[in-house]
Scaffold this motif. Structure first.
Motif, PDB file in Angstrom:
ATOM      1  N   PRO A  50       0.819  -1.213   0.000  1.00  9.86           N
ATOM      2  CA  PRO A  50       0.000   0.000   0.000  1.00  9.86           C
ATOM      3  C   PRO A  50       0.847   1.255   0.000  1.00  9.86           C
ATOM      4  N   GLU A  51       0.266   2.325  -0.465  1.00 10.59           N
ATOM      5  CA  GLU A  51       0.955   3.601  -0.441  1.00 10.59           C
ATOM      6  C   GLU A  51       0.888   4.181   0.959  1.00 10.59           C
ATOM      7  N   SER A  52       1.813   5.103   1.268  1.00  8.18           N
ATOM      8  CA  SER A  52       1.815   5.737   2.574  1.00  8.18           C
ATOM      9  C   SER A  52       0.495   6.453   2.802  1.00  8.18           C
ATOM     10  N   VAL A 805      12.754   2.243   5.100  1.00 13.53           N
ATOM     11  CA  VAL A 805      11.906   2.828   6.134  1.00 13.53           C
ATOM     12  C   VAL A 805      12.260   4.296   6.326  1.00 13.53           C
ATOM     13  N   SER A 806      11.307   5.022   6.840  1.00 14.69           N
ATOM     14  CA  SER A 806      11.490   6.429   7.159  1.00 14.69           C
ATOM     15  C   SER A 806      12.013   6.567   8.583  1.00 14.69           C
ATOM     16  N   GLY A 807      12.235   7.822   8.989  1.00 11.22           N
ATOM     17  CA  GLY A 807      12.599   8.094  10.369  1.00 11.22           C
ATOM     18  C   GLY A 807      14.078   7.949  10.629  1.00 11.22           C
ATOM     19  N   ARG A 868       5.069  -0.116   8.103  1.00 11.91           N
ATOM     20  CA  ARG A 868       6.079   0.664   7.389  1.00 11.91           C
ATOM     21  C   ARG A 868       5.514   1.966   6.861  1.00 11.91           C
ATOM     22  N   THR A 869       4.234   1.976   6.513  1.00 18.24           N
ATOM     23  CA  THR A 869       3.608   3.162   5.923  1.00 18.24           C
ATOM     24  C   THR A 869       2.680   3.874   6.906  1.00 18.24           C
ATOM     25  N   PHE A 870       2.842   3.596   8.195  1.00 20.81           N
ATOM     26  CA  PHE A 870       2.129   4.298   9.265  1.00 20.81           C
ATOM     27  C   PHE A 870       0.627   4.068   9.228  1.00 20.81           C
ATOM     28  N   GLN A 871       0.193   2.960   8.667  1.00 26.43           N
ATOM     29  CA  GLN A 871      -1.217   2.608   8.710  1.00 26.43           C
ATOM     30  C   GLN A 871      -1.479   1.729   9.936  1.00 26.43           C
TER      31      GLN A 871
END
Length: 894
Positions: A50-52, A805-807, A868-871
Motif C-alpha cells: 500500500p501507499e503511505s 523505512v522512514s525516520g 512501514r507506511t504508518f497505517q
C-alpha cells in the motif's frame, strides 16, 4: 495442574539429564493437513504494497510468499539438506505447513474445565472467551503456543542461559554471561514470593502450553525444529511457570539504563581529561521538557501541587587506572551479545502520550504508545483479547492489547474502563561496582572476604559440555568474568553488577492487577508492585481522567550519582534502600491537559531523590510536546488521526541545529558537494525514506562523528550518533576552534560534506535528486535464531525481505541505527496503538510483523507493510465488534 507424563522434564541447570524419558524424535512422514481460514490458499501471491497514508479500512497487503520459490529450488534444497531430489520439495512443503494452527472447528484439549471460544480476525489476531480464569489463561497458553512456540522456547533458553543446548557452541559465551547474572535463579526466587492467585494463573498458562506440546512435536510445532533436527537431537520439554517469570528479566535487560554510559565514561577517562569526558555527556537541554512539570515530595508523599527548593546531584566517583581492562572485558562481552540482548542505541526508547478530553474532538481522552525495541521476527508482541464471558470475582478479566509470547496476561492495552501505556523510564537502577579481587577473596572495608563461588555446566548440542565458574561479591555477580579467563581478568580488578532485576520482586502480580484495573486507584495499586523494569506509565479512563505514574524499585545511593563505576572495597557507595512508592512522581489530570513521555527526565531538579543522570536528551519529547500544543492551540482539538500523525513524525530536530552551520560555509570547490548542499535549501528536516536531503544529512553526520569523536576515543567506546551525540555537537558547535574540531570547526564540516557527497555518489549515482534515505536506511525482518547464521537457504527461508523505512535515531518515528556500523535499523517502534476512551472499538493498533511465528503463514509478515507506511488496523473490543471482525472461530473443549 495436569500431568505431563509424555513431555520431557526441563534439564537441570548443571547440564545433567533428568531420569525422565525424553520424547522420541518426530517422524518425517506427512502430517494431517491443518485447517486454514476461509479464502486462504497455500502459496498465494503477494499483492502490491500500500501507499503511505492513514487508510485504516484498507486490507493489508500480504508479504511475498516463499513456498513457490521452494519448489523451484527443490534440487538445491535436496543437496543442502541431504534429502534426495525427488523428496526435497515434499519435505519442505510438509515441514513448513505441518505447524499451521487449527483456527476453526472444534478441538478437544484435555485440561480445560469448560468450553473456550477463540475468535480470530482477518489478521489472525485471537480473542479468547472463557468462563473461568483458569480456562482463560490455559487457553492463552495453548493459543500462543499454536502461533509462537518456537519463539517461546528460544526465549526461555535465553533467560536460563541454555541457548547452547539448542544451537551449539556458538552460544556458549552468551550462556556464560546470562548464567553469571543468574536470571533463572532470580526467577525461581521471584515465583516463590508471588501471590497464590498469580501462581495459579501461571500454572494454568503452563498447562495450556503443555497441552499443545503433547500433540505437536518437531515440524508440527514449527519448521525451525525440522531444520534444527538435521543438526541436533534437541526436543522441547515441558513449560513451567518459571519460564514465564524469567522473561521479565530479559525484558529488564533490554530496557536497562545507563550501564554502557558508565563504562564509556570510565574508559574515555583513560584518554581524556575529566572535563572533556563531561563534554561528551552534557546536561539535559534546558529547552526540552520533563514528563511531570509540577509537584514534589512533601511530608513523605509526592504532592503534585507542591514546589520545594532545588537540590543538586551527589558527586561522582573516579576510576582507578588499573580497572580499565576489567571494564573493557565487560564492554566487549555486552557488545558481542546477540542482537536481541544488546540493543543500546542512544536516542531510541519509546514514545507515549495521553491527552485529556478537554483537548480532544471526542471529549474523552486519547492515549498513544509505541515502545521501541530491537526488531524481531516474529515480533516480541502478540495481539490478543482475554475475556471472561461473565465478569465475576473469580473471573474478573475483560482485557485486550499486546501480550508477550510465553507470559500470561496483557502487558499494554485496556480494560472496559482503563487504558495504559509504557515507556522505558531510564531510571538508573544499576551500578557497576569495581572490586579488588585477590585469589578467592575480595577486599571490603579493609578486610578480605571470601568470594561466593559455584560451578555450573553448559550443555552444548553436538559438543562437549562446558563447565563454568560463577563468582559473586556482596554487591552482585562478577560480570567481567564472563569474557576472559578468571585468572587474567582485570589485573586485580573485577566488575560486579548491582541491579534491581537481580532481586526478587512482584512484577508478575502487578501485570495481572493491571489487567483488572478499573480506575486510577486500582491502576496505582498495580503500579506499586511493578518492580522491574522501571517504566513510565501513562493512564486514561472512560470517566475522562488522565494520569502518569513512575513505578519501580529505584535505589537510594549513599554516595555517587550513578554516572561512573563505584569502588566496592568501601561501604560508602552502597544502596541504602529504594524510593518509597508514595514518593515517586505521579500526576492526575495535570494542568497542561496532557502527559508526554519519551524517555526524557521524569521531573526537574526540585525532586529530592536521584532518578538518573542519563536520561534521553529529549528530542522526541520536544517534538511530541510541540505537536500536541500546536494541534490544541487557540481552542483547537486533536482527534485520533492527529495522534497517529504524531507517531508518523520523522522530523530530526538536530538537523535544524547542524544544517545552518553547513549552509553558511563557503561554497565547496567540488561541484558534487555544491549540488548536494543545495538539497538543504527549503528542507523541513523531515526524514521520509524518499528524501535526498535526509540521506545527505545523515552521511554528513556520520563522517563528522568519525572525524570529531571516534578518532579521539578508545575503540571500545561506540559513537553511535544518537541523541547524546546530537546534544554533544549542539553544545560544541559554537566553539569554532575547539579541541573536538581539531582547532577548525568549519574545515571539519567542509570535509564531512565532501566525504558524504562522494560516498553517496558512489552508492546512488551522480544525480543528487535521486538519492534516497531509504536506500541506506533499511529494515530486514530477521529471525533472531536460525535467520542470523547458517546456510543461506535457511536464512532466506525464515527471514523477510529488506524494506526501506522512514525516520531515524532521535525522531518520533524512531527507527534507530548505530552510525558507527551502518544505517540498518536495529531499534524501532515495535508496535503502535491509539486507544480512544470515548469508544474503545474506535481504537487502532498495528504490530511490526504479524500474529504468526510460522514461516510462509499468511500472518507471518502481513502487518509489516502497514507498519512501514504508518497505517493501523481496527482494534475490536466489544463482543459485537469482535463478532463482526471474526473470520475464523475455534472452540476448545475439555
Amino acid at each position: 495442574m495436569q500431568t505431563d507424563d509424555d513431555l520431557p522434564e526441563p534439564p537441570s541447570r548443571d547440564g545433567s539429564e533428568h531420569e525422565a524419558e525424553r520424547t522420541s524424535e518426530p517422524e518425517s512422514g506427512p502430517e494431517s493437513e491443518p485447517e486454514s481460514g476461509p479464502g486462504v490458499e497455500p502459496g498465494a501471491g503477494l499483492e502490491t504494497e500500500p501507499e503511505s497514508g492513514f487508510d485504516e479500512t484498507a486490507e493489508p497487503a500480504r508479504p511475498r510468499r516463499r513456498f513457490r520459490k521452494l519448489k523451484i529450488t527443490a534440487a538445491v534444497l535436496a543437496g543442502l539438506l541431504l534429502i534426495v531430489v525427488g523428496a526435497g520439495a515434499w519435505w519442505v512443503d510438509d515441514a513448513i505447513h505441518a505447524s499451521y494452527p487449527q483456527t476453526s472447528g472444534t478441538l478437544a484439549v484435555p485440561g480445560l474445565n469448560a468450553g473456550v471460544e477463540v475468535d480470530r480476525d482477518a489478521q489472525g489476531v485471537p480473542q479468547v472467551y472463557a468462563s473461568t480464569s483458569h480456562d482463560l489463561f490455559f487457553a492463552q497458553g495453548y493459543v500462543q503456543a499454536q502461533d509462537r512456540f518456537w519463539q517461546m522456547d528460544v526465549y526461555r533458553h535465553i533467560t536460563a542461559g541454555q541457548l547452547s543446548e539448542m544451537f551449539g557452541s556458538d552460544q556458549v559465551d552468551t550462556d556464560k554471561f546470562i548464567r553469571t547474572m543468574g536470571w533463572r535463579t532470580v526467577a525461581e526466587q521471584e515465583y516463590a514470593v508471588l501471590s497464590p492467585t498469580t501462581k495459579a494463573y501461571l500454572n494454568a498458562y503452563s498447562d495450556g502450553v503443555n497441552a499443545y506440546l503433547k500433540d505437536h512435536k518437531g515440524s508440527k510445532a514449527s519448521v525451525e525444529y525440522a531444520v534444527l533436527g538435521l543438526q541436533t537431537d534437541y526436543t522441547p520439554y515441558a513449560w513451567t511457570p518459571i519460564d514465564s517469570v524469567s522473561w521479565l528479566k530479559a525484558l529488564a535487560w533490554d530496557l536497562r539504563d545507563n550501564m554502557q554510559s558508565e563504562i564509556d565514561r570510565a574508559l574515555s577517562s583513560q584518554k581524556l581529561t575529566h572535563d572533556q569526558v563531561d563534554q561528551l555527556f552534557p546536561p539535559y537541554p534546558a529547552d526540552h521538557p520533563t514528563i511531570v512539570n509540577q509537584g514534589a515530595v512533601v511530608n513523605g508523599a509526592f504532592d503534585q501541587n507542591a514546589t520545594p527548593p532545588t537540590d543538586g546531584p551527589a558527586a561522582a566517583a573516579a576510576l582507578p587506572a588499573g580497572a580499565a581492562s576489567a571494564l573493557s572485558n565487560l564492554s566487549h562481552t555486552v557488545a558481542n551479545l546477540p542482537g536481541y540482548l544488546q540493543p543500546d542505541v542512544d536516542g531510541v526508547g519509546s514514545n507515549s502520550w495521553v491527552v485529556s478530553g478537554s483537548l480532544t474532538t471526542t471529549g474523552k481522552p486519547l492515549l498513544a504508545n509505541d515502545p521501541h525495541l530491537s526488531p524481531e521476527l516474529p515480533s516480541i508482541w502478540y495481539q490478543m483479547g482475554l475475556h471472561c464471558t461473565t465478569l465475576t470475582a473469580d473471573c474478573p478479566y475483560d482485557v485486550t492489547g499486546f501480550t508477550m509470547p510465553g507470559t500470561p496476561g496483557v502487558v499494554i492495552g485496556h480494560t472496559p474502563t482503563v487504558a495504559w501505556g509504557f515507556t522505558n523510564g531510564t531510571e538508573d537502577v544499576s551500578d557497576l561496582v569495581l572490586e579488588k579481587v585477590s585469589g578467592d577473596s575480595y577486599e571490603y572495608d579493609g578486610k578480605q572476604v571470601p568470594l561466593t563461588v559455584h560451578q555450573e555446566t553448559i550443555k552444548v548440542a553436538g559438543g562437549k559440555s562446558v563447565p563454568i565458574t560463577i563468582r559473586s561479591t556482596n554487591q552482585g555477580p562478577l560480570v567481567s568474568d564472563a569474557d576472559k579467563d578468571i585468572a587474567s581478568a582485570g589485573n586485580g580488578y573485577a566488575v560486579a553488577l548491582r541491579w534491581t532485576a537481580l532481586t526478587p520482586g512482584h512484577t508478575a502480580d502487578a501485570l495481572f492487577a493491571l489487567d483488572r484495573a478499573s480506575d486510577w486507584n486500582s491502576f496505582r495499586a498495580a503500579a506499586a508492585d511493578f518492580a522491574v523494569p522501571s517504566q513510565n506509565m501513562i493512564y486514561a479512563d472512560t470517566s475522562g481522567n488522565i494520569g502518569y505514574q513512575t513505578p519501580g524499585q529505584i535505589p537510594i545511593r549513599r554516595n555517587g550519582d550513578g554516572r561512573w563505576p563505584v569502588p566496592g572495597w568501601t561501604d560508602q557507595y552502597e544502596w541504602t534502600g529504594y524510593i518509597p512508592f508514595d514518593q515517586l512522581p505521579s500526576v492526575l489530570n495535570p494542568k497542561a491537559g496532557f502527559v508526554a513521555t519519551a524517555n526524557n527526565p521524569v521531573i526537574g531538579s526540585q525532586y529530592p531523590y536521584l532518578l538518573s543522570e542519563d536520561f534521553d536528551y529529549g528530542y522526541r519529547a520536544n517534538e511530541i510536546t510541540g505537536r500536541i500544543q500546536a494541534a490544541t492551540a487557540g481552542g483547537k482539538k486533536i482527534d485520533a488521526a492527529g495522534m497517529r500523525a504524531i507517531q508518523a513524525d520523522t522530523r530530526n530536530e538536530f538537523a535544524s541545529v547542524l544544517v545552518p552551520y553547513l549552509t553558511r560555509l563557503p561554497a565547496s570547490a567540488k561541484k558534487q558537494t555544491r549540488a548536494a548542499a543545495a538539497l538543504f535549501d527549503g528542507w523541513d528536516d523531515s526524514t521520509p525514506d524518499t528524501s535526498a536531503a535526509a540521506a545527505y544529512f545523515y552521511e554528513v553526520w556520520k563522517f563528522l562523528c568519525q572525524d570529531a569523536f571516534e578518532t579521539k576515543l578508545p575503540a571500545s567506546v561506540d559513537v553511535d550518533g544518537g541523541d547524546r551525540w546530537f546534544a554533544v555537537a549542539a553544545s560544541l558547535l559554537p566553539d569554532a576552534s575547539g579541541f573536538w574540531w581539531n582547532g577548525d570547526r568549519d574545515a571539519m564540516l567542509a570535509k564531512a560534506m565532501d566525504q558524504a557527497a562522494a560516498e553517496l555518489t558512489s552508492q546512488q549515482g551522480s544525480d543528487v535528486h535521486k538519492w534516497q534515505w531509504g536506500k541506506l536506511h533499511k529494515l530486514t525482518p530477521t529471525n533472531q535464531t536460525l535467520g542470523t547464521g547458517g546456510p543461506w537457504f535457511v536464512k532466506w527461508l525464515v527471514n523477510g525481505d529488506a524494506v526501506a523505512v522512514s525516520g531515524g535515531t532521535s525522531v518520533v518515528d524512531a527507527t534507530g541505527f548505530d552510525i558507527a556500523k551502518d544505517f540498518s535499523v536495529d531499534e524501532l517502534p515495535s508496535m503502535r496503538m491509539v486507544a480512544d476512551l470515548s469508544d474503545l472499538d474506535a481504537s487502532t493498533w498495528v504490530n511490526l510483523t504479524g500474529a504468526s511465528g510460522h514461516v510462509d503463514d499468511p500472518h507471518y509478515l502481513d502487518q509489516l507493510p502497514l507498519w512501514r507506511t504508518f497505517q493501523t488496523l481496527p482494534w475490536p473490543y466489544s463482543r459485537s465488534a469482535v463478532l463482526a471482525a471474526t473470520k475464523d472461530r475455534l472452540t476448545l473443549t475439555p
